[in-house]
Design a protein around this motif. Structure first.
Motif, PDB file in Angstrom:
ATOM      1  N   UNK A 235      43.238  -4.906 -41.192  1.00  0.00           N
ATOM      2  CA  UNK A 235      44.484  -5.654 -41.023  1.00  0.00           C
ATOM      3  C   UNK A 235      45.603  -4.742 -40.530  1.00  0.00           C
ATOM      4  N   UNK A 236      45.655  -3.513 -41.040  1.00  0.00           N
ATOM      5  CA  UNK A 236      46.702  -2.569 -40.650  1.00  0.00           C
ATOM      6  C   UNK A 236      46.640  -2.238 -39.166  1.00  0.00           C
ATOM      7  N   UNK A 237      45.422  -2.103 -38.644  1.00  0.00           N
ATOM      8  CA  UNK A 237      45.251  -1.767 -37.231  1.00  0.00           C
ATOM      9  C   UNK A 237      44.741  -2.973 -36.440  1.00  0.00           C
ATOM     10  N   UNK A 238      45.220  -4.152 -36.824  1.00  0.00           N
ATOM     11  CA  UNK A 238      44.736  -5.394 -36.220  1.00  0.00           C
ATOM     12  C   UNK A 238      44.913  -5.417 -34.711  1.00  0.00           C
ATOM     13  N   UNK A 239      46.030  -4.897 -34.206  1.00  0.00           N
ATOM     14  CA  UNK A 239      46.275  -4.906 -32.764  1.00  0.00           C
ATOM     15  C   UNK A 239      45.256  -4.040 -32.037  1.00  0.00           C
ATOM     16  N   UNK A 240      44.987  -2.848 -32.566  1.00  0.00           N
ATOM     17  CA  UNK A 240      43.988  -1.961 -31.954  1.00  0.00           C
ATOM     18  C   UNK A 240      42.596  -2.582 -32.030  1.00  0.00           C
ATOM     19  N   UNK A 241      42.304  -3.198 -33.165  1.00  0.00           N
ATOM     20  CA  UNK A 241      40.993  -3.839 -33.349  1.00  0.00           C
ATOM     21  C   UNK A 241      40.821  -4.963 -32.332  1.00  0.00           C
ATOM     22  N   UNK A 242      41.855  -5.786 -32.168  1.00  0.00           N
ATOM     23  CA  UNK A 242      41.776  -6.908 -31.228  1.00  0.00           C
ATOM     24  C   UNK A 242      41.556  -6.423 -29.800  1.00  0.00           C
ATOM     25  N   UNK A 243      42.231  -5.332 -29.429  1.00  0.00           N
ATOM     26  CA  UNK A 243      42.058  -4.778 -28.076  1.00  0.00           C
ATOM     27  C   UNK A 243      40.631  -4.313 -27.854  1.00  0.00           C
ATOM     28  N   UNK A 244      40.071  -3.623 -28.833  1.00  0.00           N
ATOM     29  CA  UNK A 244      38.693  -3.138 -28.708  1.00  0.00           C
ATOM     30  C   UNK A 244      37.697  -4.290 -28.685  1.00  0.00           C
ATOM     31  N   UNK A 245      37.938  -5.299 -29.501  1.00  0.00           N
ATOM     32  CA  UNK A 245      37.041  -6.459 -29.513  1.00  0.00           C
ATOM     33  C   UNK A 245      37.075  -7.182 -28.163  1.00  0.00           C
ATOM     34  N   UNK A 246      38.261  -7.265 -27.553  1.00  0.00           N
ATOM     35  CA  UNK A 246      38.377  -7.903 -26.250  1.00  0.00           C
ATOM     36  C   UNK A 246      37.623  -7.134 -25.170  1.00  0.00           C
ATOM     37  N   UNK A 247      37.453  -5.827 -25.385  1.00  0.00           N
ATOM     38  CA  UNK A 247      36.726  -4.993 -24.430  1.00  0.00           C
ATOM     39  C   UNK A 247      35.221  -5.011 -24.684  1.00  0.00           C
ATOM     40  N   UNK A 248      34.800  -5.799 -25.653  1.00  0.00           N
ATOM     41  CA  UNK A 248      33.380  -5.933 -25.921  1.00  0.00           C
ATOM     42  C   UNK A 248      32.850  -5.080 -27.050  1.00  0.00           C
ATOM     43  N   UNK A 249      33.717  -4.328 -27.728  1.00  0.00           N
ATOM     44  CA  UNK A 249      33.286  -3.508 -28.869  1.00  0.00           C
ATOM     45  C   UNK A 249      33.264  -4.343 -30.148  1.00  0.00           C
ATOM     46  N   UNK A 250      32.330  -4.055 -31.017  1.00  0.00           N
ATOM     47  CA  UNK A 250      32.255  -4.737 -32.306  1.00  0.00           C
ATOM     48  C   UNK A 250      32.853  -3.818 -33.365  1.00  0.00           C
ATOM     49  N   UNK A 251      34.063  -4.124 -33.779  1.00  0.00           N
ATOM     50  CA  UNK A 251      34.757  -3.305 -34.771  1.00  0.00           C
ATOM     51  C   UNK A 251      34.599  -3.913 -36.163  1.00  0.00           C
ATOM     52  N   UNK A 252      34.979  -5.170 -36.291  1.00  0.00           N
ATOM     53  CA  UNK A 252      34.955  -5.822 -37.605  1.00  0.00           C
ATOM     54  C   UNK A 252      33.545  -5.812 -38.185  1.00  0.00           C
ATOM     55  N   UNK A 253      32.550  -6.102 -37.352  1.00  0.00           N
ATOM     56  CA  UNK A 253      31.172  -6.143 -37.828  1.00  0.00           C
ATOM     57  C   UNK A 253      30.693  -4.832 -38.406  1.00  0.00           C
ATOM     58  N   UNK A 254      31.134  -3.716 -37.833  1.00  0.00           N
ATOM     59  CA  UNK A 254      30.738  -2.405 -38.353  1.00  0.00           C
ATOM     60  C   UNK A 254      31.318  -2.165 -39.746  1.00  0.00           C
ATOM     61  N   UNK A 255      32.574  -2.548 -39.926  1.00  0.00           N
ATOM     62  CA  UNK A 255      33.209  -2.357 -41.229  1.00  0.00           C
ATOM     63  C   UNK A 255      32.613  -3.294 -42.282  1.00  0.00           C
ATOM     64  N   UNK A 256      32.306  -4.514 -41.872  1.00  0.00           N
ATOM     65  CA  UNK A 256      31.704  -5.447 -42.821  1.00  0.00           C
ATOM     66  C   UNK A 256      30.320  -4.981 -43.246  1.00  0.00           C
ATOM     67  N   UNK A 257      29.628  -4.270 -42.365  1.00  0.00           N
ATOM     68  CA  UNK A 257      28.329  -3.708 -42.735  1.00  0.00           C
ATOM     69  C   UNK A 257      28.494  -2.699 -43.868  1.00  0.00           C
ATOM     70  N   UNK A 258      29.488  -1.831 -43.763  1.00  0.00           N
ATOM     71  CA  UNK A 258      29.737  -0.840 -44.819  1.00  0.00           C
ATOM     72  C   UNK A 258      30.033  -1.532 -46.142  1.00  0.00           C
ATOM     73  N   UNK A 259      30.794  -2.618 -46.099  1.00  0.00           N
ATOM     74  CA  UNK A 259      31.101  -3.376 -47.317  1.00  0.00           C
ATOM     75  C   UNK A 259      29.831  -3.997 -47.889  1.00  0.00           C
ATOM     76  N   UNK A 260      28.988  -4.533 -47.008  1.00  0.00           N
ATOM     77  CA  UNK A 260      27.739  -5.151 -47.461  1.00  0.00           C
ATOM     78  C   UNK A 260      26.860  -4.146 -48.193  1.00  0.00           C
ATOM     79  N   UNK A 261      26.696  -2.957 -47.618  1.00  0.00           N
ATOM     80  CA  UNK A 261      25.865  -1.922 -48.239  1.00  0.00           C
ATOM     81  C   UNK A 261      26.399  -1.553 -49.613  1.00  0.00           C
ATOM     82  N   UNK A 262      27.723  -1.442 -49.743  1.00  0.00           N
ATOM     83  CA  UNK A 262      28.299  -1.067 -51.041  1.00  0.00           C
ATOM     84  C   UNK A 262      28.070  -2.162 -52.076  1.00  0.00           C
ATOM     85  N   UNK A 263      28.148  -3.426 -51.668  1.00  0.00           N
ATOM     86  CA  UNK A 263      27.874  -4.517 -52.611  1.00  0.00           C
ATOM     87  C   UNK A 263      26.401  -4.505 -53.026  1.00  0.00           C
TER      88      UNK A 263
END
Length: 321
Positions: A235-263
């Protein structure tokens, strides 16, 4: 002016703090000050610090516990050095750490405002060998020796083979730390990710290709804590994340993977699966990390069941008849 101000935030680490303090005092670069910020510890931290007869050591105490980011900011506010270095209270430095990093920065141009270095990681536990294999041999080293500035923001946000190894490896120009307003105190976890990402927007980060830090394993936060911190980071870097996602990079999915593993590692299989379905898995290293998390989760679940069984058995009293 002192060359380097070393900031050590600590909370109830009296048992390991001497190792940390002595690694600072043993530095070959002796023009330093050590600021130990006690974040309202309830152990013998103050006695440990006062036991050192060295004028370079200063002790500052918070009356209430405020968290690691606030403790580092208190240290920065009390710092008098040209550079600020950060060291966690359970880590230690090798003797030439500060010398090598300051030499690196003074030999480069003004755009190079910070430096990090290689590190050893001491892992504990029965599965530490497997975890170490996943972390260091599959898919590349944890610290990949990258240098640069704003062009590394994408790698930082994507968790793509770029890690400074936490705060204990960093030396930063004091004027840059001040310009950044120090640490964001809303972060209880992921402070290093947040600080590193903003730092890369301020100037270039250099790498000293030597192992100069020894990081020790410490208690792990709960999956819920990691979840909150990861979502706050996105959320803090939402603007940067949105720009990268628009360029075809998967940012949110990578972070959610880390959360999944910890759970999964905490035995929260249903919540872990909900995050895994929204995550992004592309590498062998991620698959092995997922398997490791599942293994820990199964062990955790079996231990919980065993404890419940024992409590149930102890509550059954024999019939006095």
């Amino acid at each position: 002016m002192t060359t380097v101000s070393v900031v050590v935030p600590t909370y109830n680490c009296a048992d390991v703090l001497p190792r940390t303090i002595e690694s600072v005092l043993a530095q070959t670069l002796s023009d330093l000050e050590l600021i130990v910020v006690d974040d309202a510890s309830t152990d013998e931290t103050e006695s440990v610090v006062s036991g050192y007869d060295d004028p370079r050591i200063r002790y500052v105490r918070h009356p209430t516990n405020r968290g690691g980011s606030a403790a580092r900011n208190t240290g920065i506010a009390n710092a008098r050095g040209t550079y600020v270095a950060f060291l966690d209270a359970d880590d230690e430095w090798y003797p030439r750490k500060l010398e090598r990093q300051v030499d690196c920065l003074t030999s480069r141009g003004d755009e190079w405002v910070a430096a990090y270095c290689g590190f050893d990681r001491i892992r504990n536990g029965r599965l530490s060998g497997l975890r170490g294999l996943i972390a260091t041999r599959v898919g590349g080293r944890e610290n990949t020796r990258k240098e640069g500035g704003a062009e590394l923001v994408a790698d930082s946000l994507l968790l793509r083979g770029f890690s400074t190894g936490g705060m204990s490896t960093l030396v930063v120009e004091r004027v840059v730390v001040d310009a950044m307003d120090g640490f964001d105190e809303s972060f209880q976890r992921r402070q290093d990710w947040e600080f590193r990402t903003r730092l890369l927007k301020r100037g270039k980060l250099a790498y000293v290709d030597e192992i100069l830090v020894r990081k020790h394993g410490s208690g792990k936060p709960s999956a819920e804590t990691v979840e909150r911190a990861s979502l706050h980071f996105l959320d803090t870097f939402a603007a940067d994340v949105a720009t990268l996602e628009q360029r075809g990079h998967v940012v949110v999915g990578r972070h959610l993977f880390e959360v999944a593993v910890r759970h999964y590692a905490d035995g929260n299989f249903r919540r872990g699966t909900s995050y895994l379905r929204r995550s992004h898995v592309t590498s062998v290293r991620q698959c092995l990390s997922l398997g490791f998390g599942l293994t820990l989760g199964v062990r955790t679940t079996l231990r919980r069941l065993a404890r419940r069984t024992l409590r149930g058995a102890s509550s059954i009293r024999p019939d006095p008849r």
